[in-house]
Scaffold this motif. Structure first.
Motif, short mmCIF file in Angstrom:
data_model
loop_
_atom_site.label_atom_id
_atom_site.label_comp_id
_atom_site.label_asym_id
_atom_site.label_seq_id
_atom_site.Cartn_x
_atom_site.Cartn_y
_atom_site.Cartn_z
N ALA A 30 0.84 -1.20 0.00
CA ALA A 30 0.00 0.00 0.00
C ALA A 30 0.87 1.25 0.00
O ALA A 30 1.91 1.31 0.65
N GLU A 32 0.29 5.81 -0.40
CA GLU A 32 -0.73 6.86 -0.44
C GLU A 32 -0.97 7.37 -1.85
O GLU A 32 -2.09 7.67 -2.25
N GLN A 71 -3.92 3.92 -0.89
CA GLN A 71 -4.65 3.91 0.37
C GLN A 71 -4.51 5.26 1.04
O GLN A 71 -3.40 5.79 1.14
N TRP A 73 -3.94 8.01 3.74
CA TRP A 73 -2.98 7.97 4.84
C TRP A 73 -3.63 7.67 6.19
O TRP A 73 -3.10 6.91 7.00
N ILE A 76 -4.03 3.90 6.68
CA ILE A 76 -3.04 3.01 6.05
C ILE A 76 -2.51 1.95 7.01
O ILE A 76 -2.30 0.80 6.62
N ILE A 88 3.46 -1.64 3.78
CA ILE A 88 3.27 -0.22 3.48
C ILE A 88 4.62 0.35 3.04
O ILE A 88 5.64 0.17 3.71
#
Length: 281
Positions: A30, A32, A71, A73, A76, A88
């Motif tokens: 993931a 942002e 995703q 923030w 997340i 992440i």
């Protein structure tokens, strides 16, 4: 003979367990997608940036297919913990607070944060090339921070919500300025360009991308380069604590990428300077 056979069986079983523990074909990561040049969405709707290139390289080294998802923030870390994805990579600083919820790889990047303020405010001049590590602030550094607090008194400062920069901004200037938190860095940029806020705090490289564009002409870096403290030792891959096999594989892949110069090359590509970590953790 029986003992030897049992020992061989035990070694074989241990080896099989180790292989099975990293028996992954796909690693979902993931990001942002709104903090260039760390991560962003290009004109074709594709995720690109330093995080994506590094993630792709790490996946290649641990022999898994890399899949990136965007995703917000704010959610997340919670989404990682419930299994929405495996890792992440979004310019996320390694901090003790986050380590209470998730694990981190060794750093794959360094960096620093800085204030940006509107030019038309005509604030007192500062040395934007000076550096303050908030982990250890001496009398000289404290005096500089005091001057910043006086200069920013009564101003409205923007910051990404749920970020470490939000905590630092509140700690340093919450008593003298109004703090406005944003769901994305892009929305912070829009308000700054429109004059709805006076400035803000964020990662230097994210600011530089904004300032180099047409919307950034009305603002400039202000105050020293800030690092350490709540930002921790650097940027790492966030994973679930139970995924110890993945952690070991990522750490080795990062070590190898540092040693052979791959991370240096990628940081030069996206940032123009080398922000790769030392080859020694």
């Amino acid at each position: 003979m029986l003992k030897s056979m049992l020992l061989v069986a035990l070694i074989t079983l241990t080896g099989q367990t180790a292989v099975q523990s990293m028996d992954r074909k796909v690693l979902t990561i993931a990001t942002e997608g709104a903090s260039p040049p760390w991560d962003m969405i290009d004109t074709e709707g594709k995720l690109v940036g330093y995080d994506i290139d590094v993630g792709t390289e790490l996946c290649r080294r641990i022999a898994v297919e890399c899949q990136f998802v965007s995703q917000d923030w704010d959610g997340i870390i919670p989404a990682l913990m419930v299994g929405k994805y495996d890792a992440i990579m979004s310019g996320m600083a390694i901090t003790e607070k986050r380590r209470k919820s998730i694990a981190f790889s060794r750093p794959y990047a360094g960096g620093f944060n800085q204030l940006v303020m509107r030019r038309d405010l005509q604030l007192p001049a500062t040395d934007t090339k000076s550096k303050i590590n908030l982990t250890s602030v001496g009398a000289e550094q404290q005096a500089i921070l005091g001057q910043l607090q006086s200069a920013l008194s009564g101003k409205t400062l923007g910051v990404l919500r749920s970020s470490n920069s939000e905590a630092v901004l509140s700690e340093l200037f919450g008593q003298v300025a109004t703090i406005r938190s944003y769901d994305t860095q892009d929305n912070l940029h829009l308000d700054l360009a429109a004059g709805r806020i006076d400035g803000g705090l964020a990662d230097y490289f994210t600011w530089k991308t904004f300032l180099d564009g047409k919307d950034g002409e009305t603002a400039a870096f202000y105050g020293p380069e800030l690092s350490g403290g709540l930002w921790g030792p650097g940027v790492g891959v966030g994973i679930r604590k139970e995924d110890t096999d993945l952690l070991a594989a990522l750490d080795k892949a990062i070590d190898d990428s540092v040693s052979d110069g791959t991370l240096k090359a990628l940081s030069l590509k996206w940032f123009g300077i080398d922000i790769s970590p030392s080859a020694t953790p």
